[in-house]
Design a protein around this motif. Structure first.
Motif, PDB file in Angstrom:
ATOM      1  N   PRO A 152      17.584 -10.459 -16.248  1.00  0.00           N
ATOM      2  CA  PRO A 152      17.974  -9.845 -14.976  1.00  0.00           C
ATOM      3  C   PRO A 152      16.909 -10.056 -13.907  1.00  0.00           C
ATOM      4  CG  PRO A 152      18.377  -8.347 -16.816  1.00  0.00           C
ATOM      5  CD  PRO A 152      17.625  -9.503 -17.369  1.00  0.00           C
ATOM      6  N   ALA A 153      17.364 -10.247 -12.667  1.00  0.00           N
ATOM      7  CA  ALA A 153      16.432 -10.496 -11.565  1.00  0.00           C
ATOM      8  C   ALA A 153      15.419  -9.373 -11.417  1.00  0.00           C
ATOM      9  CB  ALA A 153      17.206 -10.692 -10.263  1.00  0.00           C
ATOM     10  N   ALA A 154      15.853  -8.116 -11.602  1.00  0.00           N
ATOM     11  CA  ALA A 154      14.947  -6.976 -11.457  1.00  0.00           C
ATOM     12  C   ALA A 154      13.826  -7.017 -12.500  1.00  0.00           C
ATOM     13  CB  ALA A 154      15.719  -5.668 -11.573  1.00  0.00           C
ATOM     14  N   VAL A 155      14.138  -7.508 -13.694  1.00  0.00           N
ATOM     15  CA  VAL A 155      13.122  -7.649 -14.744  1.00  0.00           C
ATOM     16  C   VAL A 155      12.081  -8.685 -14.326  1.00  0.00           C
ATOM     17  CG1 VAL A 155      12.714  -8.472 -17.097  1.00  0.00           C
ATOM     18  CG2 VAL A 155      14.583  -6.873 -16.642  1.00  0.00           C
ATOM     19  N   LEU A 156      12.558  -9.821 -13.821  1.00  0.00           N
ATOM     20  CA  LEU A 156      11.636 -10.884 -13.407  1.00  0.00           C
ATOM     21  C   LEU A 156      10.772 -10.442 -12.226  1.00  0.00           C
ATOM     22  CD1 LEU A 156      13.861 -14.103 -13.722  1.00  0.00           C
ATOM     23  CD2 LEU A 156      12.230 -13.145 -15.364  1.00  0.00           C
ATOM     24  N   TRP A 157      11.359  -9.704 -11.272  1.00  0.00           N
ATOM     25  CA  TRP A 157      10.579  -9.251 -10.122  1.00  0.00           C
ATOM     26  C   TRP A 157       9.562  -8.196 -10.530  1.00  0.00           C
ATOM     27  CZ3 TRP A 157       9.751 -11.792  -5.977  1.00  0.00           C
ATOM     28  CH2 TRP A 157      10.720 -12.639  -5.432  1.00  0.00           C
ATOM     29  N   THR A 158       9.917  -7.333 -11.501  1.00  0.00           N
ATOM     30  CA  THR A 158       8.969  -6.337 -12.004  1.00  0.00           C
ATOM     31  C   THR A 158       7.776  -7.026 -12.655  1.00  0.00           C
ATOM     32  OG1 THR A 158      10.737  -4.729 -12.394  1.00  0.00           O
ATOM     33  CG2 THR A 158       8.666  -4.384 -13.572  1.00  0.00           C
ATOM     34  N   GLU A 159       8.041  -8.038 -13.450  1.00  0.00           N
ATOM     35  CA  GLU A 159       6.964  -8.777 -14.103  1.00  0.00           C
ATOM     36  C   GLU A 159       6.166  -9.595 -13.089  1.00  0.00           C
ATOM     37  OE1 GLU A 159       8.272 -11.004 -17.481  1.00  0.00           O
ATOM     38  OE2 GLU A 159       9.363  -9.316 -18.336  1.00  0.00           O
ATOM     39  N   THR A 160       6.853 -10.118 -12.069  1.00  0.00           N
ATOM     40  CA  THR A 160       6.152 -10.855 -11.010  1.00  0.00           C
ATOM     41  C   THR A 160       5.146  -9.961 -10.306  1.00  0.00           C
ATOM     42  OG1 THR A 160       8.035 -12.352 -10.631  1.00  0.00           O
ATOM     43  CG2 THR A 160       6.449 -12.108  -8.827  1.00  0.00           C
ATOM     44  N   ALA A 161       5.585  -8.740  -9.957  1.00  0.00           N
ATOM     45  CA  ALA A 161       4.674  -7.780  -9.326  1.00  0.00           C
ATOM     46  C   ALA A 161       3.505  -7.455 -10.250  1.00  0.00           C
ATOM     47  CB  ALA A 161       5.427  -6.505  -8.955  1.00  0.00           C
ATOM     48  N   GLY A 162       3.794  -7.296 -11.535  1.00  0.00           N
ATOM     49  CA  GLY A 162       2.737  -7.005 -12.500  1.00  0.00           C
ATOM     50  C   GLY A 162       1.724  -8.129 -12.595  1.00  0.00           C
ATOM     51  N   MET A 163       2.188  -9.374 -12.618  1.00  0.00           N
ATOM     52  CA  MET A 163       1.280 -10.521 -12.718  1.00  0.00           C
ATOM     53  C   MET A 163       0.371 -10.618 -11.503  1.00  0.00           C
ATOM     54  SD  MET A 163       3.560 -13.542 -14.534  1.00  0.00           S
ATOM     55  CE  MET A 163       4.995 -13.435 -13.454  1.00  0.00           C
ATOM     56  N   LEU A 164       0.940 -10.417 -10.303  1.00  0.00           N
ATOM     57  CA  LEU A 164       0.132 -10.513  -9.079  1.00  0.00           C
ATOM     58  C   LEU A 164      -0.883  -9.371  -9.006  1.00  0.00           C
ATOM     59  CD1 LEU A 164      -0.306 -12.100  -6.473  1.00  0.00           C
ATOM     60  CD2 LEU A 164       1.343 -10.584  -5.355  1.00  0.00           C
ATOM     61  N   LEU A 165      -0.443  -8.147  -9.331  1.00  0.00           N
ATOM     62  CA  LEU A 165      -1.360  -7.009  -9.330  1.00  0.00           C
ATOM     63  C   LEU A 165      -2.467  -7.197 -10.359  1.00  0.00           C
ATOM     64  CD1 LEU A 165       1.162  -4.032  -9.046  1.00  0.00           C
ATOM     65  CD2 LEU A 165      -0.554  -4.671  -7.341  1.00  0.00           C
ATOM     66  N   GLY A 166      -2.098  -7.709 -11.528  1.00  0.00           N
ATOM     67  CA  GLY A 166      -3.093  -7.907 -12.576  1.00  0.00           C
ATOM     68  C   GLY A 166      -4.118  -8.966 -12.217  1.00  0.00           C
ATOM     69  N   ARG A 167      -3.669 -10.076 -11.618  1.00  0.00           N
ATOM     70  CA  ARG A 167      -4.610 -11.155 -11.270  1.00  0.00           C
ATOM     71  C   ARG A 167      -5.563 -10.751 -10.160  1.00  0.00           C
ATOM     72  NH1 ARG A 167      -8.064 -13.836  -9.887  1.00  0.00           N
ATOM     73  NH2 ARG A 167      -8.327 -16.120  -9.951  1.00  0.00           N
ATOM     74  N   LEU A 168      -5.054 -10.007  -9.168  1.00  0.00           N
ATOM     75  CA  LEU A 168      -5.887  -9.610  -8.034  1.00  0.00           C
ATOM     76  C   LEU A 168      -6.470  -8.206  -8.193  1.00  0.00           C
ATOM     77  CD1 LEU A 168      -3.834 -11.125  -5.082  1.00  0.00           C
ATOM     78  CD2 LEU A 168      -5.831 -12.070  -6.256  1.00  0.00           C
ATOM     79  N   ASP A 192     -10.890  -9.118   4.642  1.00  0.00           N
ATOM     80  CA  ASP A 192     -11.085 -10.152   3.633  1.00  0.00           C
ATOM     81  C   ASP A 192      -9.988 -10.078   2.573  1.00  0.00           C
ATOM     82  OD1 ASP A 192     -12.093  -7.664   2.973  1.00  0.00           O
ATOM     83  OD2 ASP A 192     -13.624  -8.454   1.636  1.00  0.00           O
ATOM     84  N   THR A 193      -9.528  -8.860   2.239  1.00  0.00           N
ATOM     85  CA  THR A 193      -8.457  -8.720   1.251  1.00  0.00           C
ATOM     86  C   THR A 193      -7.138  -9.266   1.792  1.00  0.00           C
ATOM     87  OG1 THR A 193      -7.811  -6.483   1.981  1.00  0.00           O
ATOM     88  CG2 THR A 193      -9.560  -6.646   0.337  1.00  0.00           C
ATOM     89  N   VAL A 194      -6.945  -9.180   3.108  1.00  0.00           N
ATOM     90  CA  VAL A 194      -5.732  -9.737   3.718  1.00  0.00           C
ATOM     91  C   VAL A 194      -5.708 -11.252   3.527  1.00  0.00           C
ATOM     92  CG1 VAL A 194      -4.458 -10.045   5.871  1.00  0.00           C
ATOM     93  CG2 VAL A 194      -5.601  -7.878   5.411  1.00  0.00           C
ATOM     94  N   ILE A 195      -6.856 -11.902   3.691  1.00  0.00           N
ATOM     95  CA  ILE A 195      -6.937 -13.354   3.511  1.00  0.00           C
ATOM     96  C   ILE A 195      -6.652 -13.724   2.066  1.00  0.00           C
ATOM     97  CG2 ILE A 195      -8.482 -15.349   3.566  1.00  0.00           C
ATOM     98  CD1 ILE A 195      -9.939 -14.019   5.898  1.00  0.00           C
ATOM     99  N   VAL A 196      -7.267 -13.003   1.134  1.00  0.00           N
ATOM    100  CA  VAL A 196      -7.097 -13.328  -0.288  1.00  0.00           C
ATOM    101  C   VAL A 196      -5.648 -13.143  -0.725  1.00  0.00           C
ATOM    102  CG1 VAL A 196      -7.712 -12.648  -2.640  1.00  0.00           C
ATOM    103  CG2 VAL A 196      -9.491 -12.863  -0.896  1.00  0.00           C
ATOM    104  N   VAL A 197      -5.079 -11.984  -0.439  1.00  0.00           N
ATOM    105  CA  VAL A 197      -3.697 -11.725  -0.849  1.00  0.00           C
ATOM    106  C   VAL A 197      -2.739 -12.658  -0.101  1.00  0.00           C
ATOM    107  CG1 VAL A 197      -1.843 -10.004  -0.905  1.00  0.00           C
ATOM    108  CG2 VAL A 197      -4.179  -9.340  -1.473  1.00  0.00           C
ATOM    109  N   GLY A 198      -2.980 -12.874   1.188  1.00  0.00           N
ATOM    110  CA  GLY A 198      -2.144 -13.799   1.951  1.00  0.00           C
ATOM    111  C   GLY A 198      -2.174 -15.195   1.369  1.00  0.00           C
ATOM    112  N   ALA A 199      -3.362 -15.640   0.962  1.00  0.00           N
ATOM    113  CA  ALA A 199      -3.490 -16.976   0.367  1.00  0.00           C
ATOM    114  C   ALA A 199      -2.674 -17.092  -0.914  1.00  0.00           C
ATOM    115  CB  ALA A 199      -4.961 -17.269   0.078  1.00  0.00           C
ATOM    116  N   TRP A 200      -2.736 -16.070  -1.759  1.00  0.00           N
ATOM    117  CA  TRP A 200      -2.012 -16.120  -3.033  1.00  0.00           C
ATOM    118  C   TRP A 200      -0.502 -16.025  -2.825  1.00  0.00           C
ATOM    119  CZ3 TRP A 200      -3.766 -16.594  -8.158  1.00  0.00           C
ATOM    120  CH2 TRP A 200      -5.133 -16.834  -8.267  1.00  0.00           C
ATOM    121  N   VAL A 201      -0.069 -15.198  -1.900  1.00  0.00           N
ATOM    122  CA  VAL A 201       1.372 -15.101  -1.622  1.00  0.00           C
ATOM    123  C   VAL A 201       1.899 -16.414  -1.054  1.00  0.00           C
ATOM    124  CG1 VAL A 201       3.114 -13.958  -0.192  1.00  0.00           C
ATOM    125  CG2 VAL A 201       1.353 -12.595  -1.335  1.00  0.00           C
TER     126      VAL A 201
END
Length: 507
Positions: free
Chosen positions: A458-474, A83-92
């Protein structure tokens, strides 16, 4: 029967996974196409439509093809954590496909587009978009992502598709409470409450001077605790106590558990105000509003007490509900005590089963109560068996040691991710206080910024924050479980294929 189930391969659940993702893909296609309705009011932007039509149509067609896997599988079964695969897959999928219109304009690269869409779907509100130069169709597009990100893709899907796997998906996306016995009815009730508040908020904003377009977007952003604004100065652009008050009410409603809303709308105020999260929210607001007001005055950031109280209340609620609207010009250069106070509010976050992010107030309540319970047990000279419980809207919930341990483990993991993200940002030379503020804003899906998040970051800053946003929401665990489950199924599939090859004598 048990032996037959034991011999079932986890890969047998994947046609069902693909079928669900197909249905969600069709929903994503509809989300991408929905902003086209604004062309009726702004026909001069018709040239922007091409950026939405192609990805939206492609998502619907791909979804239809994958959705065929659901035919004849009414009694299909998902294996553990699929079920977690479906949820994370849907959001990605939602994030990647919704990034396409931004990329197709040529004004944003892939990193910036993914960042903006992750911020929208996670209801964060951090942005690399210059709203003063952005067409109305893209401004509405960001709000549409906030709307569906707030209630959740899986919940929307369950309004029309509910089966034996529905409750697992519903819970995995962060909805712990079922409002009604029927799952589909619960999903529709949540959507109805959500839409009703947005319409009421839009009307109130218009009464107090906003145009219809700004009113609609701000109402969606406030209730979804998203924080995207159509103005560069956010709510501060209007400098209106009435508009700020409406925003505060919408933000508080958006950060409140949907089950508590049901009791509120039914007039059962004792259940609503007895809920531990509602009490915590009111207490935190009462505590931090004068604290922020005093710090604003002491730091010379407010010219008078009334203004300091206004900004103190607004920013307290904005942080605690993880909305990210602001009534002040910016946060760059603010004194450390002010930033720390806001970081604490952003880490705590809003209510469980709401549109808000953060650790969640229910967990914070348990953590604080657990500390008091432990202290009381140490001070008590007699061995007394005590019942540890917290109050929910529908009654009292008893907590055993395992439940309390799970809460402590989640909070520890959350803080570890917070420290790691802050460390990564600090490697780019930003002040540590700003890094902690920025990443707590991303991880808590808040959206306030000290200036680190920008179009040219910097791209690395944006990707770090992107990972944080996705982890935080899910809520972190869901993402980890999905990755581990997918890797395990891939390994099983590969080993199974190799075994079949060897059995047939192929080389």
């Amino acid at each position: 029967m048990k032996n037959e189930r034991a011999r079932e391969s986890p890969l047998e659940g994947w046609p069902l996974i693909l079928g669900y993702l197909g249905v969600i893909l069709m929903l994503i296609g509809g989300v991408i196409l929905l902003p086209l309705v604004v062309l009726a009011a702004y026909p001069e932007e018709a040239g922007e439509a091409k950026y939405f039509v192609l990805p939206g149509t492609a998502a619907i067609l791909m979804g239809y093809m994958l959705g065929l896997h659901l035919r004849g599988r009414e009694h299909g079964r998902l294996h553990k954590h699929q079920d977690t695969v479906i949820v994370v897959g849907a959001w990605v999928l939602a994030i990647l496909l919704c990034a396409a219109p931004f990329v197709l304009t040529g004004r944003y690269n892939f990193t910036q587009a993914v960042f903006e869409c992750t911020s929208g779907w996670s209801t964060t509100g951090l942005s690399v978009v210059d709203v003063t130069q952005t067409p109305h169709i893209f401004l509405l597009y960001r709000s549409v992502m906030l709307f569906f990100g707030g209630v959740g893709l899986v919940l929307v899907m369950l309004c029309v598709l509910s089966d034996s796997c529905g409750m697992r998906l519903y819970s995995a996306e962060g909805h712990p409470d079922r409002l009604l016995p029927n799952l589909a009815a619960s999903a529709r009730t949540i959507l109805a409450i959500y839409a009703g508040y947005i319409l009421a908020g839009t009307a109130l904003y218009m009464v107090f001077g906003m145009g219809w377009f700004d009113a609609l977007n701000h109402s969606i952003a406030a209730l979804s605790t998203g924080g995207f604004s159509t103005r560069a100065e956010s709510i501060g652009y209007y400098d209106s106590p009435a508009i700020e008050l409406v925003t505060v009410l919408l933000m508080l409603l958006g950060s409140t558990n949907f089950l508590a809303h049901l009791y509120l709308l039914r007039g059962r105020l004792k259940n609503f105000f007895g809920y531990c999260e509602v009490r915590f929210s009111l207490f935190a607001t009462a505590l931090f509003t004068p604290l922020l007001a005093g710090l604003l005055l002491a730091g010379g950031l407010a010219d008078a007490l009334p203004r300091a109280v206004r900004d103190g209340l607004f920013q307290t609620v904005s942080c605690l509900t993880t909305t990210g609207f602001q009534s002040v010009p910016g946060f760059g250069g603010w004194p450390a005590p002010l930033l720390l106070s806001m970081i604490l509010l952003m880490l705590a976050g809003g209510g469980t089963g709401s549109t808000a992010g953060g650790i969640k107030q229910f967990r914070v309540c348990i953590m604080l109560k657990d500390a008091l319970w432990t202290l009381r047990e140490k001070l008590d000279h007699r061995r007394v068996v005590r019942t540890h419980a917290v109050r929910r809207p529908d009654g009292v919930e008893t907590l055993d040691r395992r439940g309390r341990s799970e809460v402590s483990s989640f909070i520890l993991l959350y803080l570890m991710v917070f420290v790691l993200g802050s460390f990564v940002l600090s490697c780019f030379g930003y002040p540590l206080a700003d890094c902690m503020f920025e990443f707590s804003s991303a991880l808590g899906t808040v959206g306030l910024s000290t200036g680190i998040t920008a179009y040219d970051a910097p791209a690395a800053v944006l990707w770090t924050e992107t990972a944080g946003m996705l982890l935080g929401r899910l809520e972190i665990y869901v993402v980890f479980l999905a990755v581990i489950r997918t890797a395990g199924d891939a390994k099983s599939g590969l080993l199974g294929t190799l075994a079949r090859v060897r059995k047939r004598g192929w080389k």
